[in-house]
Design an enzyme around this catalytic site. Sequence first.
Site, short mmCIF file in Angstrom:
data_model
loop_
_atom_site.label_atom_id
_atom_site.label_comp_id
_atom_site.label_asym_id
_atom_site.label_seq_id
_atom_site.Cartn_x
_atom_site.Cartn_y
_atom_site.Cartn_z
NE ARG A 166 -4.25 -1.45 0.14
CZ ARG A 166 -4.39 -2.50 -0.68
NH1 ARG A 166 -3.45 -2.77 -1.57
NH2 ARG A 166 -5.47 -3.25 -0.63
CD GLU B 264 -2.44 3.12 -5.50
OE1 GLU B 264 -1.57 2.88 -4.65
OE2 GLU B 264 -3.23 2.27 -5.92
CG HIS C 96 -2.75 -0.96 -6.81
ND1 HIS C 96 -3.17 -0.27 -5.70
CD2 HIS C 96 -2.78 -2.27 -6.47
CE1 HIS C 96 -3.45 -1.12 -4.73
NE2 HIS C 96 -3.22 -2.34 -5.17
C1 DGY Z 1 -5.49 -6.26 -3.00
O1 DGY Z 1 -6.07 -7.32 -3.28
O2 DGY Z 1 -5.45 -5.81 -1.85
C2 DGY Z 1 -4.86 -5.55 -4.12
O3 DGY Z 1 -3.99 -4.56 -3.68
C3 DGY Z 1 -5.92 -4.93 -5.00
O4 DGY Z 1 -6.54 -3.91 -4.26
#
Ligand code: DGY
Length: 328
Positions: free
Chosen positions: A237, A266, A285
Site C-alpha cells: 500500500r 494513489e 497498482h
Molecule cells: C489487493 O487485493 O489488496 C490488491 O492490492 C488490490 O486492491
Amino acid sequence: MKVFVNKRIPEIGIEMLKKAGLQVILPENENLSYEEWIEYCKNTDTILSVGGDFKYDKNFFDACPNIKAIALYSVGFDHVDIIEAIHRNIPVGNTPDVLSRATSDVAFLLMQSVARRASYNFQKVKEGNWNDFDPLHALGQEIYGKTMGIFGLGRIGFEMAEKAKKAFDMNIIYHNRNHNEEAEKELGAKYVSFDELIENADVLSVHANFTPEHKELFNYSVFEKMKPDAIFINTARGGFHNQKDLYRALLDKKIWGAGLDVTNPEPISPDDPILELSSVCVLPHIGSATIEARNGMAKLAAGNIIAFSKGEKMPHCTNPEVYSRHSS
Ligand code: DGY
C-alpha cells in the site's frame, strides 16, 4: 437476497452469484460518485466491493443500515473499519492466496526493472535515444547472493522471498509480527528487528497488511539508515512510504532505487518528480492483474457472498469474531 457489485468482475463470479439465486445489481455507470454509491448501498443486502475508493466507516454503516455482509474483491482491507463492522455483526470477506503469486511476481519484476534501470532505458528507446555503446552510462547492479529484506512475511512475502532465493540465491531476512517458521525452515529466512532489516537489506520489499500505525513508516530517517545501494520495493500500500521523503532520499543517494506498484497518493500525479529518476519504476497498482488471479478473486468473493446467503460462515473472512459473537 440482493448483491450490489459496484464494478464488473470476471464473468465467472457473476455467474456463480446468479446460479445461487442472488439478485445481482450492477451500475450502468461504474464511475460512481460517493453519493451515488451510497444510494446503491442503501438498497442492497450485501456488497461485492471492487476497489478502495470509498471507505467503509461509521458514516457509511450509519447511512446504509440494511447492509448485512461485504465481500471485498481484494486481499487488503485497509479501507474497512473492521471494528465498526464487528460491532454491527457484519462479516467482511477478502480474497487471500489467489493473488499471492501474481503480486509477488510484480515485486520481483520491479526489483529487476530497478536494478537494470529498465523503465529509463525503455523510455530512451521510445524517444529515439538508443545511443552508441557507452561503458559508463546508466549502469545497473546485479543482485545475486545479496540480502533480501522482507517487511511482512505472510503469503505474498513468502512467494517473493522464495523467488529471490531460487533465482538469485539471496539471503532472506525478515521483520514480521510473528515468526514465519515455514520460511525459516524452507528458505533459511532469519527474523531480525526492524532496524536490522533496514540496515542490512540490499533489496527491501514491503508485503505487510497496512494499518494506521504503519502510516509513512518508510520516511527519510528510515531511508537514511539503509544501504546506499539498496532498492526499496513497495507492492503493498502506498501509505507505507512518504513519497516526498523517498524522492529526497533517492536524490541524496541515501538509497539507490525504488520500485513502486502502489504510490502515495494513489494515483500518482504525472508531474511527480520521482517519475523522472532513472532508478525508479512505477506501475499503476497491477499486482493482481492477471487473468488467473482476477478469476480466482472473483470466485472467492462470490463464494463469500453465497456462503453468507446460505447462513454459512464466509470461507475467507477478515473478522471471524462476528461468528463467535453470533454463537455466544
Ligand atoms: C489487493 O487485493 O489488496 C490488491 O492490492 C488490490 O486492491
